[in-house]
Design an enzyme around this catalytic site. Structure first.
Site, PDB file in Angstrom:
ATOM      1  N   ASP A 184      48.616  40.923  48.854  1.00 52.09           N
ATOM      2  CA  ASP A 184      47.968  42.442  49.513  1.00 52.09           C
ATOM      3  C   ASP A 184      46.708  42.734  48.683  1.00 52.09           C
ATOM      4  OD1 ASP A 184      48.796  43.232  46.774  1.00 52.09           O
ATOM      5  OD2 ASP A 184      49.695  44.937  47.395  1.00 52.09           O
TER       6      ASP A 184
ATOM      7  N   ASP B 166      43.653  46.246  46.032  1.00 52.44           N
ATOM      8  CA  ASP B 166      45.098  45.946  46.651  1.00 52.44           C
ATOM      9  C   ASP B 166      45.476  47.121  47.479  1.00 52.44           C
ATOM     10  OD1 ASP B 166      46.417  47.422  44.826  1.00 52.44           O
ATOM     11  OD2 ASP B 166      46.990  45.806  43.703  1.00 52.44           O
TER      12      ASP B 166
END
Length: 550
Positions: A213, A170
């Protein structure tokens, strides 16, 4: 229909009258293969055909031309044929997709009619819809469903001895970027991250966006060392190239976890191992790749949270707390926003920011969403004077099976009509607009109302204010706090409020945390407010309703 010699074959008058004004290409062809007449739509699409026998078949791409000739032979010999789909060349030389039907003009007449439908745009739309169903709307990468299918296939191949690895990562400090520059910059970072990943993986690899994300890449037919090289190349490129202009000062980059896909586990265990490696990378300082091994993660925070999530699903460990949305004029309650909590150790309850990423990575978000809706519907039945709102994420919007199950549950509930409110954040509705509209079109007839949440975060498209099912708009935290800022900032918020109200929507001032901000929101003409000034979230809705007087 046009004829090269301005004559029409005997017996064609009725057919000609029928197709003269047809918007689709129609032509008459003799048994010898000569195109004796054609309408304007034919020449518009395919150009003026050659005059020699069978020369007009050049408008079709082989083997389509052979199939068309075969259908004509069937008509001439048996009197009937079937529709076929072939590729053709337009008058400008572009490839087009065509459906062709061949029919006898009339018994005893020398010739047949060739009728064409151009389905190029329809095929493009079908391909586009198929792509959208399996890909993330913002980044164009594979979505969670496509990723899960690919991981399942990789695990099956691993059971037969194939080599594969799962890379999950991420973006470090994306929240800081969102808070400081707005979600528009955050979205750009996600798009740039997807482009960077594509550049550094092979054509055979499967890159996907599996969460807000969070990204993943399936790496097949690679050794552990080769997979690590690709993972570290992605990490290094993010650190060097940057994901947004000036992002280096925020510490943007990738933390990566790498796990082998082998015969020792199923898809879920592979994800858990990669997650543990990712958590270890973050705990070690971020911007690094960690390869899972039995000792990775250990009894640390990441493994503890994963264990708590599993325990919560096994023991009904998720619950809701409620926060009132208040009418500022008289402090009566409009409705109560529900907020999910997870049981921790002792009496502690975890907020979504602590456990939601783990839930999403493990593919359990739809299951949690169903539990949240069930809890809310139960409370509506138990407390008949209250209305409740529920937040729906972007990935939940894209889950049509979830929407169908929720619609069935609402339809079966006698207490939900007019009292259940769906909140969708601005950034999620923008990124999943078609799916969001489907939710509204499906649930509004069942009595659900809709609120546009977190408006003004930086990606605001004011066209969203014209969405007919949106009744309320909640301002972002930054927008509400601007009421206490400089005069120019206050003027902007007031103009924003007036713009929203001009579209027939009610504006909610969120994060009203002090008496001063409450007064400023009331003086500025806001009708509704929400925040800690009205009290902290309460787990017992009945108690909260009694305290608030409604």
């Amino acid at each position: 229909m046009r004829s090269p010699d301005d004559t029409r074959p005997e017996g064609l008058d009725a057919a000609t009258a029928f197709f003269e004004g047809a918007g689709v290409p129609v032509a008459h062809v003799s048994a010898s293969g000569l195109l004796t007449a054609y309408n304007p739509a034919w020449s518009s699409l395919l150009g003026v055909p050659p005059s020699e026998p069978w020369g007009w078949l050049d408008a079709f791409v082989s083997p389509g031309r052979e199939r068309v000739r075969g259908e004509l032979s069937a008509v001439f010999s048996r009197g009937f044929s079937e529709e076929i789909e072939v590729s053709g060349l337009t008058a400008t030389g572009a490839i087009c997709q065509l459906v062709i039907a061949v029919a006898p003009v009339r018994k005893g007449v020398d010739g047949a009619l060739v009728i064409i439908w151009d389905i190029t745009e329809r095929r493009r739309n079908e391909e586009r819809l198929a792509f959208m169903a399996g890909h993330d709307a913002l980044t164009g990468l594979a979505n969670r469903r496509t990723f899960d299918e690919g991981l399942g296939r990789a695990v099956s191949r691993a059971q037969r001895g194939a080599m594969a690895h799962l890379l999950v990562f991420d973006i470090d400090n994306l929240k800081t970027l969102n808070d400081s520059r707005g979600h528009l910059a955050g979205d750009q970072a996600l798009v740039n991250a997807a482009l960077l990943i594509r550049r550094h993986v092979r054509a055979m690899d499967l890159p996907a966006r599996i969460g807000g994300d969070e990204f993943a890449v399936l790496l097949e037919d690679l050794t552990a060392d080769e997979a690590f090289v690709i993972a570290d190349r992605i990490r290094a490129a993010a650190a060097v190239d940057g994901l947004v202009t000036g992002g280096s000062e925020l510490g943007l980059g990738f933390s990566c976890g790498l796990a082998a896909i082998d015969a020792s586990g199923d898809a879920r265990s592979v994800i858990e191992r990669a997650d543990l490696a990712l958590y270890a990378a973050k705990s070690a300082g971020r911007n690094r790749v960690v390869v899972w091994a039995p000792e990775v993660g250990g009894p640390g925070e990441s493994e503890r949270m994963a264990s708590l999530v599993r325990s919560a699903f096994a023991s009904e460990g998720f619950s809701l707390v409620y926060q009132p949305v208040v009418c500022l004029a008289d402090k009566s309650v409009a409705y109560y926003e529900s907020l999910v909590r997870m049981e921790g150790t002792g009496r502690r309850k975890h907020v979504p920011g602590e456990f939601l990423a783990v839930v999403e990575r493990q593919g359990l978000l739809p299951r949690l969403a169903r539990q949240v809706f069930d809890l809310a519907l139960a409370q509506l039945a138990a407390v008949p004077t209250a209305s409740i709102s529920i937040n729906v994420s972007g990935s939940e919007l894209e889950d049509r099976e979830l929407l169908s199950e929720i619609a069935d549950a609402i339809d079966a509930s006698r207490s939900a009509a007019g009292r259940l409110i769906i909140e969708i954040a601005e950034v999620n509705l923008l990124s999943h607009l078609a799916a969001g509209r489907l939710w509204m079109q499906t649930l509004a007839p069942l009595g659900c109302r809709f609120v546009l949440d977190d408006f003004g975060t930086g990606t605001g498209v004011f066209a969203l204010l014209r969405e007919p099912y949106i009744e309320q708009v909640k301002l972002s935290r930054a927008a509400t706090r601007a009421l206490s800022g400089e005069r120019g900032h206050q003027a902007f918020v007031l103009a924003l409020r007036e713009l929203i109200e001009s579209q027939g929507k009610t504006v909610v001032a969120t994060y009203v945390e002090t008496a001063r901000l409450l007064g400023e929101a009331r003086d500025a003409g806001f009708e509704l407010g929400q925040g800690y000034e009205f009290g902290e979230p309460e787990a017992d809705l009945a108690v909260l309703v009694a305290r608030m007087g409604r």
